[in-house]
Design an enzyme around this catalytic site. Structure first.
Site, short mmCIF file in Angstrom:
data_model
loop_
_atom_site.label_atom_id
_atom_site.label_comp_id
_atom_site.label_asym_id
_atom_site.label_seq_id
_atom_site.Cartn_x
_atom_site.Cartn_y
_atom_site.Cartn_z
N GLU A 191 2.99 -3.52 16.28
CA GLU A 191 4.44 -3.57 16.13
C GLU A 191 5.12 -2.96 17.36
OE1 GLU A 191 5.87 -4.45 13.05
OE2 GLU A 191 4.00 -4.63 11.94
N ASP B 282 -0.86 4.13 8.11
CA ASP B 282 -1.34 2.96 7.37
C ASP B 282 -2.73 3.23 6.79
OD1 ASP B 282 -1.25 -0.17 6.92
OD2 ASP B 282 -3.15 0.25 7.91
N LYS C 149 0.81 -1.23 0.00
CA LYS C 149 0.00 0.00 0.00
C LYS C 149 0.84 1.27 0.00
CE LYS C 149 -0.64 -1.16 4.76
NZ LYS C 149 -0.29 -2.56 4.55
N LYS D 7 -4.07 3.57 2.72
CA LYS D 7 -5.20 2.84 2.13
C LYS D 7 -6.24 3.82 1.59
CE LYS D 7 -4.34 -1.12 5.10
NZ LYS D 7 -4.53 -1.61 6.48
N GLY E 291 1.30 -9.48 19.57
CA GLY E 291 1.76 -9.43 18.19
C GLY E 291 0.79 -8.72 17.26
#
Lengths: 430, 430
Positions: free
Chosen positions: B190, B201, B105, B205, B187
């Site tokens: 990050e 992020d 992306k 997108k 998990g």
């Protein structure tokens, strides 16, 4: 600008929606496919009828020959509904090498295989996104985007009328009868509501979805079907107390190569994504072995939403008409898969009985369930020493056959006044 | 069976998912496209590293030349992430007439136009469904099924990490810090969570989605971006009291030819379909002028869901590689549309202040809002004669510019201890 001539068969709700979209969104369509779409002919019963839309005079015709003999028309969009006449016209148009778009779920559910084979033979496209859930691109997604998946289950709220009714019954604690009448007054339900209310419409759509998802020719008659007319507001209240919502679900699952195909009212957890699909909205929830859980939500009917799917298909055909690897290619010659007999289907069950509150009646009923292999997860009794009293059972997973055998015996018990309702649960565990 | 050779660049989470799907679902894939896909080369940094999957020795390579020089490889699937190296490899592969699939992306948000132009010039396909919301087929739907629509708005929950954190904060009344730590331990986040938490992020997108939906080259830097690190559990409680849920939304709207592009935490009505999208699930809600409201819901990340989109793209390319009218065609040469300055964007606002509870302080603040053209729809004051006391305002629709001007003045008032938070509302009205 290159133009493509298209004919509509029928000019009702979806036809006028399609006309409007093609005219209003001309620019968008050209951007996507490079062509301008011209609706050059529309087949109607009466060309002189007064209409709300301004149509050039020479576009309307009551003679199908004007369309099928017109070599400039490359695509026929069937929006007339019904089966026999629509099938005849479509097969005739296919023979004349015209691509087909249709919104006719009953036709595809009953004669899809035959039409697809004819289309393949003549090397024309046959697209039918609008036949299932109006504007929701579920068919395209199954055939194009989810091709890396084994699809394991599809659960849909695919009929807007029944979802509207159940939502209103749930929110307003209203009775089925009253809400149905209101829906009819508002035009959300037909004067004869059987096709919606009794689940025929949903079963047609499930036939199409299951066939695509599991790559097998599903026969409409093999879909188990039960409507919502027996749902009482009391059932809805019990459901709520237990953390469920009642929805008319179309369910298709593949388990070890066998299919489950069923349309029935269902208790679904209030936390399930489908539970918050309300009013006349539709949604299709599916599970694939790669993508996991996926849901599509939107308007399942109406002039513009369904027209959106029709126009999407027209554009897809324009982009794919010289591409032999297109949507229909892998539809004929599908292997037959066994459909489970309903007796062998495994569910949890909600059972509501009206009984005489005699000492020992609960024990007799519970024993009868046990004897038939049905184990119970909960029992609710409301009221005491009244006649009748409601007894509500929820079972653990068991087969439909076991439940029906138990119910047959229970129905005959002298203290049991009525088996008021039996409703399956769906909680995604099996 | 005809075979098609494909190379993967990178073999992390999505790479192994893709490998697994292609091997486990071989039959399904063949059914859909008529080809067997063979992953004949995988580019990795260290070919000797121990892996959980059994890969034939000659498949792994650390030398990109082994892939780009192999004329039998028809398609390169870029799953390595990062920008510069990935871009170089992709452009090199395009020059060698290889089709491209990518999940990257950041690369597309920054260099999509350049890559698409290169792909068009060499007449190869460039597909990137996996770059937005993992397994949800949103790109394909916009480009293929919704082509009859003017898309008016897209609102997405497109980042699973932040949705997981906000869901947990909402359900458990937990603090941002504690939940972030838990997400990191699990998990889900990050070690350096900036890209997720601060909305980068999501903005990547949104850049891709808005570009496709509005057919214009959207520049990543033009997306307004705000993260969730300032959200306090108190804000979540206020939201609930008022009937809202706080979600990190990626919002793109076209109004009269101008775009609004923004990623920020948002109050959204608990009845909105996006409100029940919880945990790490993603969803994209859109409005088209034909289809109306539509929502896609599913897993936005993970090996198999993202692999599902990658494999879907590989299959789409196999079906379309000889079809000139394919997805990428109408992406270059798009007209530029003006992106509204954030000051000109119109919203309702939630404003939480910490103030000294002095007589007249509420009046002074309310007057300041009024003077700056911000009218208020509600005020909540909790606590009395304590220091500090919380004052919560909700405004009517007003511009960001007006709110910021008012807040600048309010921030300087001696009785105002802190402007604790300003959060926009989204209720679908404008």
């Amino acid at each position: 600008m290159k133009k493509v001539k298209v004919a509509l068969l029928g000019f009702g709700t979806v036809g006028t929606g399609t006309w409007q979209i093609i005219n209003d969104n001309r620019e968008e369509i050209v951007k996507h496919c490079g062509y301008e779409i011209e609706i050059s002919k529309i087949l109607v019963q009466d060309t002189t009828k007064k209409r709300n839309i301004d149509i050039p005079e020479d576009v309307l015709t009551s003679n199908f020959d004007d369309i099928v003999n017109d070599e400039e028309i490359e695509m026929v969009v069937e929006l007339m509904g019904g089966i026999d006449q629509a099938k005849e016209y479509i097969l005739e148009a296919i023979k004349r090498k015209k691509h087909i778009v249709t919104a006719n779920k009953a036709l595809i559910a009953n004669f899809g295989k035959e039409i697809i084979e004819a289309a393949e033979q003549e090397d024309v496209k046959f697209f039918y996104e609008a036949s299932v859930c109006g504007g929701i691109p579920i068919i395209h997604s199954i055939k194009e985007s989810l091709t890396g998946n084994k699809i394991q289950e599809i659960i849909g709220i695919v009929n807007g009328t029944t979802n509207f009714i159940l939502t209103k019954m749930t929110k307003e604690k209203a009775s089925f009868k009253d809400v149905l009448k209101e829906a009819q007054d508002l035009g959300y339900a037909e004067a004869d509501p059987t096709a919606d209310i009794e689940g025929y419409d949903a079963a047609h759509k499930l036939t199409i979805l299951a066939s695509l998802a599991f790559n097998t020719p599903v026969i409409f008659d093999e879909v188990y079907r039960e409507g919502i007319s027996r749902i009482d507001k009391i059932d809805i209240e019990y459901a709520e107390q237990m953390g469920y919502i009642i929805k008319l679900l179309a369910i298709a699952k593949e388990k070890e190569g066998e299919l489950e195909l069923r349309v029935h009212p269902t208790f679904i957890s209030k936390y399930h994504p489908l539970a918050s699909v309300n009013d006349s909205f539709n949604a299709v929830f599916l599970k694939g072995n790669a993508v996991g859980e996926l849901m599509f939500y939107g308007r399942g009917a109406g002039d513009l939403p369904t027209g959106s799917a029709v126009v999407g298909d027209i554009v897809s055909i324009l982009k794919n008409r010289y591409n032999p690897y297109s949507l229909t290619q892998f539809n004929s010659n599908m292997p037959n898969k066994k459909v489970k007999h309903m007796d062998d289907v495994t569910c949890e069950y909600y059972v509501r009985l009206m009984v005489d509150d005699q000492p020992g009646v609960l024990g007799k009923i519970a024993s009868c369930f046990g004897k038939n292999g049905v184990s119970l997860s909960s029992v609710i009794q409301k009221g005491e020493n009244v006649r009748p009293v409601a007894l509500v059972f929820v079972t653990h997973y068991t087969t439909e056959g076991n439940v029906q055998k138990a119910m047959e015996e229970i129905r005959r018990m002298p203290d049991v006044i009525e088996v008021a309702n039996i409703i399956r649960l769906e909680n995604g565990k099996k």
